[in-house]
Design a protein around this motif. Structure first.
Motif, short mmCIF file in Angstrom:
data_model
loop_
_atom_site.label_atom_id
_atom_site.label_comp_id
_atom_site.label_asym_id
_atom_site.label_seq_id
_atom_site.Cartn_x
_atom_site.Cartn_y
_atom_site.Cartn_z
N ALA A 106 -7.14 4.41 -6.90
CA ALA A 106 -7.43 3.04 -7.98
C ALA A 106 -6.24 2.17 -7.90
CB ALA A 106 -7.45 4.14 -9.21
N LEU A 107 -4.96 2.75 -8.12
CA LEU A 107 -4.16 1.49 -7.46
C LEU A 107 -4.32 0.76 -6.27
CD1 LEU A 107 -0.54 3.61 -8.14
CD2 LEU A 107 -1.63 1.85 -9.66
N ILE A 108 -4.80 1.03 -4.86
CA ILE A 108 -5.38 0.11 -3.49
C ILE A 108 -6.81 -0.58 -4.61
CG2 ILE A 108 -5.94 0.19 -1.80
CD1 ILE A 108 -4.47 2.58 -1.43
N ALA A 109 -7.56 -0.23 -4.87
CA ALA A 109 -8.03 -0.81 -5.08
C ALA A 109 -8.45 -1.83 -6.28
CB ALA A 109 -9.48 0.19 -5.59
N VAL A 110 -7.79 -2.24 -7.68
CA VAL A 110 -7.85 -2.61 -8.22
C VAL A 110 -6.12 -3.73 -7.99
CG1 VAL A 110 -6.63 -2.91 -10.83
CG2 VAL A 110 -7.72 -1.85 -9.81
N VAL A 111 -4.84 -3.19 -7.29
CA VAL A 111 -4.27 -3.74 -7.88
C VAL A 111 -4.01 -5.23 -6.00
CG1 VAL A 111 -0.80 -4.03 -6.63
CG2 VAL A 111 -2.67 -2.88 -8.66
N ARG A 112 -4.61 -4.25 -4.48
CA ARG A 112 -4.68 -4.99 -3.31
C ARG A 112 -5.11 -6.25 -3.46
NH1 ARG A 112 -6.61 -2.77 2.11
NH2 ARG A 112 -5.47 -4.31 3.19
N PRO A 113 -6.24 -6.15 -4.16
CA PRO A 113 -7.22 -7.95 -4.25
C PRO A 113 -6.32 -8.73 -5.45
CG PRO A 113 -8.59 -6.13 -4.75
CD PRO A 113 -7.25 -5.24 -4.68
N ILE A 114 -5.04 -8.61 -6.27
CA ILE A 114 -4.78 -8.80 -7.33
C ILE A 114 -4.00 -10.18 -6.40
CG2 ILE A 114 -3.26 -9.63 -9.19
CD1 ILE A 114 -4.94 -7.23 -10.53
N ALA A 115 -3.31 -9.31 -5.04
CA ALA A 115 -1.84 -9.43 -4.87
C ALA A 115 -2.00 -10.14 -3.80
CB ALA A 115 -1.15 -7.81 -4.11
N ARG A 116 -3.39 -10.29 -3.18
CA ARG A 116 -3.87 -10.83 -1.68
C ARG A 116 -4.50 -12.27 -2.49
NH1 ARG A 116 -7.81 -7.86 2.45
NH2 ARG A 116 -6.29 -7.60 2.77
N ARG A 117 -4.62 -12.30 -3.59
CA ARG A 117 -5.52 -13.60 -4.09
C ARG A 117 -4.19 -14.17 -4.45
NH1 ARG A 117 -7.53 -12.13 -9.27
NH2 ARG A 117 -8.91 -10.53 -8.59
N GLU A 136 0.88 -0.91 0.06
CA GLU A 136 0.26 -0.12 -0.56
C GLU A 136 1.02 1.38 0.13
OE1 GLU A 136 -0.51 -2.84 2.00
OE2 GLU A 136 -1.94 -2.96 1.70
N PHE A 137 1.63 1.22 0.91
CA PHE A 137 3.04 2.56 0.80
C PHE A 137 3.57 2.05 -0.65
CE2 PHE A 137 3.21 1.34 5.56
CZ PHE A 137 2.72 2.66 5.71
N GLY A 138 3.65 1.52 -1.43
CA GLY A 138 4.50 1.64 -2.74
C GLY A 138 3.22 2.58 -3.89
N MET A 139 2.39 1.82 -3.96
CA MET A 139 0.56 3.12 -4.15
C MET A 139 0.67 3.95 -3.47
SD MET A 139 -1.90 -0.61 -4.01
CE MET A 139 -0.98 -1.95 -3.98
#
Length: 137
Positions: free
Chosen positions: A55-66, A21-24
């Motif tokens: 937008a990055l947190i909403a899109v990338v975070r679920p992908i990374a968690r999966r 999240e810090f990177g985003m």
């Protein structure tokens, strides 16, 4: 300039804590710096920072968690030996273990089913590794 300082400041906890999240947020700060470089005022800079970060947190975070929840594709160590075929070198019966050749190495082995007997030269499958003993069927 302040946006770039904020980006570096947000990148440091990213490296230390490994929280993406810090990177985003750091990327959002770089987007705010780009907006400032293009002549945008303070309000547009903050809006671009917020929009890119969210937008990055909403899109990338679920992908990374999966991806983090998935099992590794490449098994190594004793995990890689489970399910492999082996050749019996010494008779394996219900009372005593024997020896098998597994992945080019000689292993002690015992039968999963205590009533089962495996003769020399027979092919067996490794079900589990318990210490230095392969459990076979």
């Amino acid at each position: 300039m302040w946006w770039l300082i904020a980006a570096v400041g947000l990148a440091i906890p990213l490296v230390v804590t490994a929280m993406p999240e810090f990177g985003m947020l750091a990327v959002g700060a770089v987007a705010g710096a780009a907006t400032a470089a293009l002549g945008g005022g303070t309000v547009p800079q903050f809006l671009v920072f917020a929009a890119v970060s969210v937008a990055l947190i909403a899109v990338v975070r679920p992908i990374a968690r999966r991806q983090r929840g998935q099992a590794p594709q490449l098994a190594s160590g004793i995990e890689a030996l489970k399910g492999k075929s082996a050749t019996v070198l010494e008779r394996i019966d219900g009372t005593e273990g024997g020896r098998i050749k597994l992945a080019g190495e000689v292993w002690s082995a015992r039968a999963l089913d205590g009533d089962q007997v495996y003769e020399v030269g027979q092919k067996v499958d490794v079900v589990e590794i318990e210490g230095a003993t392969a459990v076979v069927i």
